[in-house]
Design a protein around this motif. Sequence first.
Motif, mmCIF file in Angstrom:
data_model
loop_
_atom_site.group_PDB
_atom_site.id
_atom_site.type_symbol
_atom_site.label_atom_id
_atom_site.label_comp_id
_atom_site.label_asym_id
_atom_site.label_seq_id
_atom_site.Cartn_x
_atom_site.Cartn_y
_atom_site.Cartn_z
ATOM 1 N N SER B 91 0.919 -1.241 0.029
ATOM 2 C CA SER B 91 0.043 0.065 0.000
ATOM 3 C C SER B 91 0.870 1.171 -0.268
ATOM 4 C CB SER B 91 -0.874 0.051 1.086
ATOM 5 O OG SER B 91 -1.702 -1.316 1.302
ATOM 6 N N GLN B 93 0.526 5.154 0.177
ATOM 7 C CA GLN B 93 -0.180 6.452 0.589
ATOM 8 C C GLN B 93 0.503 7.579 0.261
ATOM 9 O OE1 GLN B 93 -2.472 6.942 4.542
ATOM 10 N NE2 GLN B 93 -0.767 7.977 4.954
ATOM 11 N N SER B 101 -4.361 10.014 -0.527
ATOM 12 C CA SER B 101 -5.089 8.931 -1.402
ATOM 13 C C SER B 101 -4.206 7.751 -1.086
ATOM 14 C CB SER B 101 -5.293 9.081 -2.949
ATOM 15 O OG SER B 101 -5.807 8.047 -3.462
ATOM 16 N N ILE B 102 -4.567 6.285 -1.354
ATOM 17 C CA ILE B 102 -3.883 5.382 -1.017
ATOM 18 C C ILE B 102 -4.233 4.346 -2.145
ATOM 19 C CG2 ILE B 102 -5.586 4.251 0.496
ATOM 20 C CD1 ILE B 102 -3.073 3.460 2.069
ATOM 21 N N ASN B 104 -2.997 0.302 -3.632
ATOM 22 C CA ASN B 104 -2.656 -1.087 -3.455
ATOM 23 C C ASN B 104 -2.059 -1.591 -4.577
ATOM 24 O OD1 ASN B 104 -3.618 -1.511 -0.337
ATOM 25 N ND2 ASN B 104 -5.487 -1.058 -1.376
ATOM 26 N N GLY B 116 -4.991 1.377 -9.806
ATOM 27 C CA GLY B 116 -5.431 2.591 -8.995
ATOM 28 C C GLY B 116 -5.995 3.549 -9.709
ATOM 29 N N ASP B 117 -5.662 4.781 -9.220
ATOM 30 C CA ASP B 117 -6.461 5.974 -9.793
ATOM 31 C C ASP B 117 -5.447 7.175 -9.611
ATOM 32 O OD1 ASP B 117 -7.178 5.621 -7.252
ATOM 33 O OD2 ASP B 117 -8.634 7.506 -7.646
ATOM 34 N N SER B 118 -5.862 8.121 -8.624
ATOM 35 C CA SER B 118 -5.169 9.227 -8.461
ATOM 36 C C SER B 118 -3.898 9.184 -8.062
ATOM 37 C CB SER B 118 -6.255 10.125 -7.195
ATOM 38 O OG SER B 118 -5.950 9.507 -6.220
#
Lengths: 286, 176
Positions: B91, B93, B101-102, B104, B116-118
């Motif tokens: 993870s 962060q 945001s975090i 994985n 993931g995204d941002s």
Amino acid sequence: MRTQLLSLAGLIFLAPGIIIGCSVDQTPGEPQAQEQSQPQAAAGTLQVRANGEERAREGLVSSDGWRITFNNLYANLADVTAYQSEPAFNPEQGGEIQAEEKVVVLDQVQTVDLAQSGDGQDSVLVAEASNVPPGQYNALSWRMVPATEGPAQGQTMVMSGTAEKEGQTINFVLNIDREFEYVCGEYVGDERKGIVQAGDTADLEATFHLDHLFGDGEKSADDPINQGALGFEPLAALAQNGNLQISTSELQSQSPQTYQQLQEILPSIGHVGEGHCREANTQTVG
Amino acid sequence: MNSQWKIIFPFVVISVFGASTRAIAHGVRMQARETQAIEVNAEYDNGDPMVNAQVTVYAPNDPATPWLEGTTDNNGNFVFTPDASQSGNWSVQVRQAGHGSIVNVPIEGNQAQAGGDSATPESSTSRVMNTGAANFTPLQIILMGAAGVWGFIGTALFFMRGNKTNSELRRSESQR
């Protein structure tokens, strides 16, 4: 004799083939169902707390320069549920929480005052669940519904306090009766939350970002948080003799534009620390 | 070894290895090895990179304790090499000024897949290992082996059946 041998051999190899073929599909590399053969792991306790941050407790300066302090900031929470989601839930990507574990921490309705410090901590205890399976609870959801009793009766949120600017003081009460449902991913903050270990207590947090509504006077006017914020001036304009007590329905009739802006902002104030949530009724991510 | 040599020998050893030690101090040692790196890129909704943002990496074996801490560069990038022996979700962060945001990153052995995204890991320079038999259960492996053996037996039985038929034909022809 040879036919019998062939039939026997065929049965020997067909039987395990049928057994394997009819077994539950398993993704290659996926852990096998060890949980079923292992003894039940010891349980822990999971708390859910609510936090309006220091803006709720100590006040804030709005994007348009009003110094706001809250006497009370009631939030009415219901159906608070924590999840162990695999894969991790991302509110910005859509989809649903893929829960391997689901714990209903609060199945009733609970009103909390975000303006008050709670039990020696910054956040306020909403509810706790004992005997929860250990693991990482990396998703949280809750609803906000009108209270049926108590100081916030009939409302989902009640903001009461004082706003001051350039010698002008306004005592205000803002009543919000709209329902919300926040579906959130993992808590993001100084420490990682939601990791329950056997016999231990962990917590999660429903966080409310008031700067989305009022802005942040310590940031520049072109900061994204201020560009989308309501500020306090539109509410101050509705005050009479230094007092304002208004509901969302009254706001809709008295100032439709302010009402509309408020409606667009409120779905985005629910967070988990700095982690994001999706407001399920509007599909708004904040 | 007489007593004279007992005294002289240690000095000989020290002088030889002492000289070589001074020589190594001016040398350069290099090693190259291939590793899997995870690159995370973090940006705000408006596309601006999260410059100098606080990064915390959590390993799967101890998700509550930071495994690595650092900051993003001027492009919002952060690169780290996970411990390939720890399989599971790594993870990452990223936080800055109340925004965070975090994400994985699932790691299985030496195989990394990003999502993931941002705070999306844009690339995982991984060499995908062929785990081969590790993907099958022991029962499946036994069955596959047995099926192979039965293939040989069945083939042999088939040809035996063919030979007998021919001999029966020859016998019937001779009887005529």
